[in-house]
Design a protein around this motif. Structure first.
Motif, PDB file in Angstrom:
ATOM      1  N   ALA A 259      25.130 -41.085  82.270  1.00 50.61           N
ATOM      2  CA  ALA A 259      26.182 -41.936  81.703  1.00 50.61           C
ATOM      3  C   ALA A 259      27.508 -41.196  81.571  1.00 50.61           C
ATOM      4  O   ALA A 259      28.567 -41.823  81.460  1.00 50.61           O
ATOM      5  N   LEU A 260      27.464 -39.871  81.607  1.00 47.28           N
ATOM      6  CA  LEU A 260      28.689 -39.066  81.505  1.00 47.28           C
ATOM      7  C   LEU A 260      29.233 -38.681  82.879  1.00 47.28           C
ATOM      8  O   LEU A 260      30.258 -38.000  82.963  1.00 47.28           O
ATOM      9  N   CYS A 261      28.544 -39.087  83.922  1.00 46.96           N
ATOM     10  CA  CYS A 261      28.971 -38.770  85.297  1.00 46.96           C
ATOM     11  C   CYS A 261      29.744 -39.968  85.857  1.00 46.96           C
ATOM     12  O   CYS A 261      29.179 -41.033  86.085  1.00 46.96           O
ATOM     13  N   PHE A 262      31.045 -39.784  86.099  1.00 49.38           N
ATOM     14  CA  PHE A 262      31.911 -40.873  86.538  1.00 49.38           C
ATOM     15  C   PHE A 262      32.346 -40.748  87.998  1.00 49.38           C
ATOM     16  O   PHE A 262      32.846 -41.699  88.578  1.00 49.38           O
ATOM     17  N   HIS A 263      32.148 -39.574  88.602  1.00 47.67           N
ATOM     18  CA  HIS A 263      32.698 -39.341  89.939  1.00 47.67           C
ATOM     19  C   HIS A 263      31.722 -38.537  90.787  1.00 47.67           C
ATOM     20  O   HIS A 263      32.069 -37.494  91.343  1.00 47.67           O
ATOM     21  N   ARG A 264      30.484 -39.030  90.904  1.00 50.13           N
ATOM     22  CA  ARG A 264      29.452 -38.276  91.619  1.00 50.13           C
ATOM     23  C   ARG A 264      29.826 -38.071  93.080  1.00 50.13           C
ATOM     24  O   ARG A 264      29.513 -37.016  93.656  1.00 50.13           O
ATOM     25  N   ASP A 265      30.511 -39.034  93.685  1.00 51.45           N
ATOM     26  CA  ASP A 265      30.914 -38.873  95.080  1.00 51.45           C
ATOM     27  C   ASP A 265      31.877 -37.708  95.248  1.00 51.45           C
ATOM     28  O   ASP A 265      31.832 -36.974  96.239  1.00 51.45           O
ATOM     29  N   VAL A 266      32.763 -37.515  94.273  1.00 52.15           N
ATOM     30  CA  VAL A 266      33.678 -36.364  94.291  1.00 52.15           C
ATOM     31  C   VAL A 266      32.896 -35.070  94.131  1.00 52.15           C
ATOM     32  O   VAL A 266      33.147 -34.074  94.825  1.00 52.15           O
ATOM     33  N   ASN A 267      31.941 -35.079  93.213  1.00 45.25           N
ATOM     34  CA  ASN A 267      31.149 -33.873  92.948  1.00 45.25           C
ATOM     35  C   ASN A 267      30.398 -33.413  94.195  1.00 45.25           C
ATOM     36  O   ASN A 267      30.340 -32.214  94.506  1.00 45.25           O
ATOM     37  N   ILE A 268      29.810 -34.365  94.909  1.00 43.62           N
ATOM     38  CA  ILE A 268      29.006 -34.034  96.087  1.00 43.62           C
ATOM     39  C   ILE A 268      29.850 -33.354  97.158  1.00 43.62           C
ATOM     40  O   ILE A 268      29.392 -32.425  97.835  1.00 43.62           O
ATOM     41  N   ARG A 269      31.103 -33.800  97.300  1.00 43.52           N
ATOM     42  CA  ARG A 269      31.967 -33.261  98.351  1.00 43.52           C
ATOM     43  C   ARG A 269      32.798 -32.055  97.913  1.00 43.52           C
ATOM     44  O   ARG A 269      33.450 -31.414  98.741  1.00 43.52           O
ATOM     45  N   SER A 270      32.784 -31.741  96.629  1.00 43.57           N
ATOM     46  CA  SER A 270      33.696 -30.720  96.109  1.00 43.57           C
ATOM     47  C   SER A 270      33.384 -29.329  96.665  1.00 43.57           C
ATOM     48  O   SER A 270      32.232 -28.884  96.647  1.00 43.57           O
ATOM     49  N   PRO A 271      34.419 -28.609  97.131  1.00 37.35           N
ATOM     50  CA  PRO A 271      34.218 -27.225  97.593  1.00 37.35           C
ATOM     51  C   PRO A 271      34.288 -26.208  96.446  1.00 37.35           C
ATOM     52  O   PRO A 271      34.072 -25.010  96.655  1.00 37.35           O
ATOM     53  N   GLY A 463      26.134 -27.642  74.699  1.00 33.21           N
ATOM     54  CA  GLY A 463      26.727 -26.853  75.769  1.00 33.21           C
ATOM     55  C   GLY A 463      26.258 -27.255  77.150  1.00 33.21           C
ATOM     56  O   GLY A 463      26.976 -27.049  78.134  1.00 33.21           O
ATOM     57  N   VAL A 464      25.062 -27.833  77.265  1.00 33.89           N
ATOM     58  CA  VAL A 464      24.528 -28.221  78.570  1.00 33.89           C
ATOM     59  C   VAL A 464      25.339 -29.376  79.148  1.00 33.89           C
ATOM     60  O   VAL A 464      25.842 -29.308  80.277  1.00 33.89           O
ATOM     61  N   SER A 465      25.492 -30.452  78.380  1.00 35.15           N
ATOM     62  CA  SER A 465      26.260 -31.600  78.874  1.00 35.15           C
ATOM     63  C   SER A 465      27.730 -31.256  79.013  1.00 35.15           C
ATOM     64  O   SER A 465      28.393 -31.678  79.977  1.00 35.15           O
ATOM     65  N   ALA A 466      28.279 -30.473  78.084  1.00 37.20           N
ATOM     66  CA  ALA A 466      29.694 -30.107  78.166  1.00 37.20           C
ATOM     67  C   ALA A 466      29.980 -29.298  79.429  1.00 37.20           C
ATOM     68  O   ALA A 466      31.032 -29.471  80.066  1.00 37.20           O
ATOM     69  N   ALA A 467      29.045 -28.427  79.828  1.00 39.92           N
ATOM     70  CA  ALA A 467      29.250 -27.596  81.014  1.00 39.92           C
ATOM     71  C   ALA A 467      29.405 -28.442  82.264  1.00 39.92           C
ATOM     72  O   ALA A 467      30.316 -28.223  83.085  1.00 39.92           O
ATOM     73  N   VAL A 468      28.548 -29.427  82.442  1.00 42.97           N
ATOM     74  CA  VAL A 468      28.597 -30.226  83.666  1.00 42.97           C
ATOM     75  C   VAL A 468      29.748 -31.234  83.619  1.00 42.97           C
ATOM     76  O   VAL A 468      30.315 -31.581  84.657  1.00 42.97           O
ATOM     77  N   VAL A 469      30.136 -31.689  82.436  1.00 43.21           N
ATOM     78  CA  VAL A 469      31.312 -32.559  82.317  1.00 43.21           C
ATOM     79  C   VAL A 469      32.570 -31.785  82.693  1.00 43.21           C
ATOM     80  O   VAL A 469      33.455 -32.305  83.395  1.00 43.21           O
ATOM     81  N   VAL A 470      32.684 -30.549  82.230  1.00 43.61           N
ATOM     82  CA  VAL A 470      33.831 -29.705  82.626  1.00 43.61           C
ATOM     83  C   VAL A 470      33.835 -29.512  84.136  1.00 43.61           C
ATOM     84  O   VAL A 470      34.900 -29.551  84.782  1.00 43.61           O
ATOM     85  N   ALA A 471      32.662 -29.299  84.741  1.00 43.08           N
ATOM     86  CA  ALA A 471      32.583 -29.109  86.187  1.00 43.08           C
ATOM     87  C   ALA A 471      33.116 -30.341  86.920  1.00 43.08           C
ATOM     88  O   ALA A 471      33.886 -30.224  87.889  1.00 43.08           O
ATOM     89  N   GLU A 472      32.713 -31.525  86.466  1.00 41.30           N
ATOM     90  CA  GLU A 472      33.201 -32.742  87.122  1.00 41.30           C
ATOM     91  C   GLU A 472      34.706 -32.910  86.940  1.00 41.30           C
ATOM     92  O   GLU A 472      35.419 -33.297  87.881  1.00 41.30           O
ATOM     93  N   MET A 473      35.209 -32.643  85.739  1.00 40.26           N
ATOM     94  CA  MET A 473      36.646 -32.732  85.498  1.00 40.26           C
ATOM     95  C   MET A 473      37.407 -31.778  86.410  1.00 40.26           C
ATOM     96  O   MET A 473      38.435 -32.151  87.010  1.00 40.26           O
TER      97      MET A 473
END
Length: 634
Positions: A259-271, A463-473
């Motif tokens: 529910a906190l993942c808003f841009h999975r397509d961006v994440n998959i392609r991110s370098p 810290g677990v959810s915050a870490a991956v939210v920061v990664a997506e941002m």
């Protein structure tokens, strides 16, 4: 997972030594410290404690006549602070050990019986991290199992995790199973000598007043271990009332994390590449799993720090909040791997530190307040994208009263609700429960000590959810050629620069602490609180220890009265300054923040002014040299 250093049952070796132990105990009891109350406490310990290592510690102290050390260990009992019970491991009623954990759990059981007639159907949740101390025979796993044993011997079902977990998994499981309470055995980022006992209420929030005081009262009434069952490992292993929730909780947590993942397509392609350190704690495999949920490849693990090690051998302090000095291994690995972002979770994975490679030549380590500005903006941005027609005034963000005011500035312009609590996520969790019952939607909460909650997955920092939210941002911004640091500047220009400073001094003498704060309340030459700080007029004073707030019409503090010392000053020039004692460590913390209006600013000038106020706050109000305070080593 390594087994206990010795069994919860009396081992064969103990049985062989029992005669010698009885003789030694008798010899010890024949010696007197000259203080009847202290002698009584020592006698009780030797009568009740079944851990031969901690008994031996007490026997040696008595034999050596170390009365002052015995006073420290037996002169009082631990109290619930901002993070539950925390203390060094070792023998004594003021320390964390087998006996004090059994006593604490007996007290908790008695209080739960008063509050929950259906306790034997609701049950409790128990988790633990990986702390251990060889000389006392204490490990977090052992203490967690002792907690379970006490509950099981009273026919209370226990959801006992079979291995170490992040702290937020306990409050998550409490709500998931509808348990009456939860216990997490952890000392988070404290020194390796410490351990702790954190209690969660049925709401998932940490216990707060009046529950903490009532539990302590029940502990005092339940000091003698009830039976041999309280120490019985076989009871924990074989009871039909014990279940292992690890797989179910992990799977449900990761599912809800989507529910906190808003841009999975961006994440998959991110370098963009990420480095993660778990600081010798529990976070490694859970952060990796969260990255998979969001569509990222696993972050690059810092090899020296990815596996649990209670000795924390690669860091002088297992607290990522200390900044670049403790992130060195992570930053160097990131440079070798050409990774742009470093994520570091503390040993129990409820806090998160973040660093970004700036211009390919230096590292920006974000403060908790800066990272909160970014996460607050990010959660609001995505909420507006996914709720175009919703009423924003029903959206809430929360922060503790010693944290940055940046969310308040955002709320003033955007229209959402901002609320402030006392320090400690237990107060945020309690307020979240109240807001949820009234139909409110909390999308972000934080405390400046790198504790963040994105969404309302758990009513505690995570810290677990915050870490991956920061990664997506970071991935989303990087796709638009914007760095986290650049976005932070944009946020400040939009809502106003909020430049803050946070640090502390050490004081191991409670009498000195009391004298310092008493002097501030009766300041020299003024007879009341000071009226000037660094040459600037003090507009308002808020003292949550006494319940005073000069900004209120009735001069009564809106926040609840706190047992800890805490005084805040609002200056005419826009600076807010706070002094408070830590609830878990012998620290006097100080916080200052320059809150400027929206628009571009000469940041260097703001920082110079803030530094003057900070220096005056410390030197004039705390008087470090006079009071023999130990300044923070950088």
């Amino acid at each position: 997972m390594a087994r206990f250093p010795f069994s919860l049952n009396r081992s064969m070796e103990e049985e062989q030594d029992s005669g010698l132990t009885r003789d030694l105990n008798a010899n010890v009891r024949s010696r007197s410290t000259g203080e009847p109350q202290l002698d009584k406490a020592v006698h009780r310990w030797l009568t009740w404690d079944k851990n031969r290592k901690t008994r031996a510690q007490v026997e040696l102290l008595v034999e050596q006549g170390r009365v002052e050390e015995l006073r420290r260990r037996f002169g009082g009992r631990m109290s619930f602070g901002t993070a539950g019970l925390r203390a060094p491991m070792g023998a004594g009623f003021s320390r964390i050990n087998d006996l004090t954990v059994i006593q604490s759990t007996q007290g908790l059981y008695r209080y739960l019986c008063r509050c929950f007639p259906d306790l034997t159907s609701r049950g409790v949740v128990v988790g633990y991290d990986t702390r251990a101390q060889e000389e006392s025979g204490c490990t977090s796993e052992r203490l967690g199992r002792l907690t379970a044993a006490v509950m099981l011997c009273k026919d209370v079902p226990v959801h006992l995790f079979s291995t170490y977990i992040p702290t937020p998994f306990v409050p998550y499981a409490v709500r998931m199973f509808g348990a009456a309470a939860g216990v997490m055995v952890t000392a988070s980022h404290n020194p390796k000598e410490d351990n702790g006992y954190k209690v969660y209420w049925y709401t998932g929030a940490q216990i707060s007043s009046p529950h903490d005081k009532e539990v302590l009262r029940c502990i005092e009434e339940s000091q003698e271990p009830w039976s041999e069952s309280c120490w019985d490992e076989e009871l924990v292993e074989n009871s039909s009332l014990r279940r292992n929730p690890l797989l179910e909780v992990t799977a449900c947590y990761m599912e809800e994390l989507k529910a906190l993942c808003f841009h999975r397509d961006v994440n998959i392609r991110s370098p963009l590449k990420f480095v993660h350190s778990s600081f010798h704690g529990v976070g490694h495999r859970f952060v990796h799993r969260a990255f998979q949920v969001f569509g990222f490849p696993p972050p690059i693990a810092v090899p020296e720090q990815k596996d649990p090690d209670p000795n924390f051998p690669s860091v002088h302090c297992p607290n990522p909040e200390e900044g670049e000095s403790v992130l060195e291994l992570s930053l160097r690995l990131a440079e070798r791997e050409k990774a742009g972002i470093v994520l570091a979770t503390d040993p129990d994975a409820d806090r998160l530190a973040v660093a970004e490679h700036v211009d390919g030549c230096s590292w920006k380590v974000f403060t908790g307040n800066e990272l909160a500005a970014l996460l607050g903006w990010w959660m609001l941005f995505n909420w507006k994208e996914t709720h175009p027609a919703a009423e924003i005034h029903k959206v809430h963000m929360l922060a503790t009263c010693v944290s940055s005011n940046i969310l308040r500035a955002m709320a003033d312009l955007e229209g959402f609700s901002y609320q402030e609590t006392l320090p400690g996520f237990k107060w945020i969790g309690k307020r979240m429960y109240e807001l949820a019952n009234s139909g409110g939607d909390v999308i972000f909460a934080f405390e400046e000590s790198i504790g963040f909650l994105c969404g309302s997955l758990v009513p505690d920092k995570d810290g677990v959810s915050a870490a991956v939210v920061v990664a997506e941002m970071a991935a989303y911004l990087q796709q638009r050629n914007i760095s986290l640091h650049q976005q932070l500047i944009t946020i400040y220009q939009t809502y106003g620069y909020h430049i803050s400073r946070t640090s502390y001094v050490l004081c191991h003498d409670p009498t000195t602490v009391h004298k310092i704060f008493s002097r501030i309340r009766h300041f020299e030459g003024e007879g009341s609180y000071p009226t000037i700080l660094a040459g600037h007029r003090i507009l308002h004073v808020r003292d949550v220890t006494t319940g005073y707030d000069s900004s209120q019409p009735d001069q009564r503090c809106v926040l609840p009265v706190s047992q800890s010392q805490m005084i805040s000053f609002t200056l005419l020039n826009g600076v807010r300054a706070t002094l408070r004692t830590s609830g878990t460590e012998p620290k006097i913390k100080f916080y200052t923040e320059y809150c400027a209006p929206p628009g571009s600013r000469d940041v260097s000038a703001l920082e110079v002014e803030l530094q003057k106020v900070t220096s005056s706050l410390v030197e004039d109000f705390l008087e470090p040299e006079k009071n023999k305070l130990i300044r923070r080593s950088m």
